[in-house]
Design a protein around this motif. Structure first.
Motif: not given
Length: 588
Positions: A227, A333, A338
């Motif tokens: 991440k 978030e 990714h």
């Protein structure tokens, strides 16, 4: 260079003769420019050694590279250079062919001019021939059987065959087609390079490779399924404390030093814990980061890189889907990117950050080579092959290579010429001869007998075998479609159009108009103004010249209109703070 006493060739000439001499000179310059790369055409063409303006040695046979690194003094040379650039930008390949064809068209035009044919007739005939040639190309073009790897491999091989990677064309054609099918756009294909290793060490990477490193010893150098937090924010103690509303305290006592260091650790520890709670395990920042912050990232198992160029950070954002964050306290978030993996790796003498993502159209070609010259030439070669393959994918049409198209188009143009009942017929026939210069030069550079090769090619085409062309490596005439020697329609069309339009433009030139000498013009205007002042019995020449130098002629003229000539020395004296120029008596 002229010898002492040598007469000017334009003296005592009529205007018509001067125009003809200039026209002949232009054609000679263009032909000489094209002759620079005649021997570089084809798979067995010769390389050129170039020493650039920095003294660096370049070994190449890429047309655009050769032209961009030579001294261009004549405006016609500039036009030919621009022709090569446009060809490379639009089609990705064919820079050598387009310049050679333009030179041959002009050479044939010069022969027609010597017979008395007017330039307008040649221009009209060349335009007719170009239009007919494009129609013939469209008729000869064959649709790409499919948009799969098997159909595109011959195109990539043909492009690579005329460059430095010819001996490895099967390996790199496969790489080029993989990159094109994955990205579908040249903007998504990046290049990185590192000296050391060999050509066989070149590889295609699914994702981005960036020259950088983590800098902190023992930091985790590989993260799977990361991440990724993309930052554009300083993580230095002073900047962080100022942002939080505090200031760096003055040290008044010895005990405060320890307190200050502990505060620094507490701030960066809190930052590391905050981003760790979001699941972040890779931080890529385009700005500076405090070593203490980097160390906390290491302890938290976070892969961290600083000082990334902003352009690279934006590309990573597109690759990973992450949003670039400018405030560390506003990270959410959904801002995270990714990828499949991120790692630091030593390649040659440099360290790189590799961000891999399998489902992304972004790919990077890592180029290796024993010398910088080799690395640069390989990069140019692969870029040309990629551009050519992409254009083929867009056009979905191919043509036989090896000079087959030029011979067939030239034959059909001759039949077309015999239907024209005017002087333009001669220009169309000259156009056909110029087209055949491509297979002629290809045969010469391949070590084949030029005359017998061209005769054999014409015989094959007259028998209906339109894909008969030259296999330079085998030194014989073959069916180019069967042997996979093919070229994209778009590239060949651009070669004919670009070369013809440039030749026509040069043929229309019959004189040079020198650039306006602005300095001389300014001096003439100044002299006119001074004459006006003298008529008004104002001896202000020295002061006026100085004022124009300091403030510009327009400003000085506006001042004189309002306040008169007396204002010139007065303003200058005020400017220098003392009486440099004698004041003028007021006008009556």
């Amino acid at each position: 260079m002229k010898q002492a006493g040598e007469a000017n060739p334009l003296l005592d000439k009529s205007e018509k003769e001067i125009h003809r001499i200039i026209q002949d000179s232009n054609i000679t310059v263009a032909k000489s420019f094209a002759d620079l790369v005649r021997s570089s055409l084809g798979p067995l063409g010769a390389h050129k050694i170039i020493i650039d303006e920095d003294g660096f040695i370049i070994v190449t046979r890429d047309g655009r590279t050769i032209f961009e690194n030579i001294c261009v003094d004549h405006p016609i040379e500039g036009m030919m250079l621009e022709l090569a650039k446009v060809q490379d930008e639009i089609a990705g390949d064919g820079t050598t062919s387009v310049v050679i064809l333009a030179g041959e068209l002009l050479s044939r035009a010069k022969e027609l001019l010597m017979t008395g044919l007017h330039p307008s007739n040649i221009v009209k005939g060349y335009t007719m021939a170009m239009q007919e040639a494009i129609l013939i190309l469209n008729e000869l073009a064959m649709p790409l059987s499919s948009q799969d790897k098997r159909s595109l491999l011959p195109v990539a091989r043909t492009s690579l065959n005329s460059k430095i990677l010819a001996g490895y064309r099967d390996i790199f054609a496969d790489m080029v087609v993989d990159a094109v099918l994955r990205s579908k756009d040249a903007k998504n294909i990046y290049f990185q390079s590192s000296t050391g290793g060999s050509i066989r060490d070149i590889f295609l990477f699914n994702g981005m490779i960036i020259e950088n490193r983590t800098l902190v010893p023992h930091m985790q150098n590989t993260v799977e399924n990361p991440k990724i937090l993309l930052l554009n924010a300083k993580l230095k103690l002073y900047d962080v404390k100022r942002k939080l509303g505090g200031a760096v305290d003055l040290i008044l006592e010895a005990g405060q030093i320890t307190k200050m260091h502990m505060a620094e650790f507490a701030i960066f520890s809190e930052i590391a814990e905050m981003i760790n709670r979001l699941g972040v395990n890779a931080v890529l920042n385009s700005r500076k980061m405090d070593p203490v912050a980097m160390d906390f990232f290491r302890k938290a198992g976070i892969f961290a890189v600083r000082n990334l160029p902003s352009e690279n950070l934006m590309r990573i954002s597109e690759l990973t889907g992450g949003r670039i964050v400018s405030d560390i306290d506003e990270v959410r978030e959904e801002d995270l990117g990714h990828a499949k993996s991120i790692r630091e790796e030593q390649i040659g003498d440099h360290r790189f950050i590799l961000i891999e993502k399998e489902d992304s159209p972004v790919v990077t070609v890592m180029i290796r080579g024993g010398t910088k010259q080799m690395v640069d030439e390989v990069r140019r070669t692969l870029n040309d092959a990629i551009q050519t393959t992409i254009h083929t994918l867009e056009d979905r049409s191919i043509l036989p290579g090896g000079g087959a198209v030029e011979v067939e188009v030239a034959a059909r143009l001759r039949h077309f010429a015999y239907t024209i009942r005017s002087k333009e017929q001669l220009a169309v026939l000259a156009f056909a001869d110029a087209l055949e210069s491509i297979p002629r030069i290809l045969a010469i550079n391949s070590g084949m007998d030029m005359v017998s090769t061209i005769i054999s090619l014409k015989h094959e085409h007259s028998a209906g075998r339109i894909s008969a062309g030259i296999n330079a490596e085998e030194g014989k005439i073959v069916d180019t479609l069967e042997q996979g020697i093919i070229e994209p329609l778009g590239m060949k069309r651009q070669v004919i159009q670009g070369a013809t339009m440039t030749a026509i433009m040069i043929l229309r030139v019959d004189d040079f108009i020198p650039r306006k000498d602005l300095k001389k013009r300014g001096e003439d205007l100044t002299k006119e103004d001074i004459k006006v002042a003298l008529k008004a019995e104002k001896d202000v020449e020295e002061a006026y010249r100085e004022a124009v130098r300091l403030f510009g002629r327009k400003n000085v003229r506006d001042m004189i209109k309002v306040y008169g000539w007396e204002s010139v020395p007065r303003v200058l004296n005020r400017w220098y703070g003392r009486e440099v120029y004698k004041p003028l008596s007021p006008s009556s």
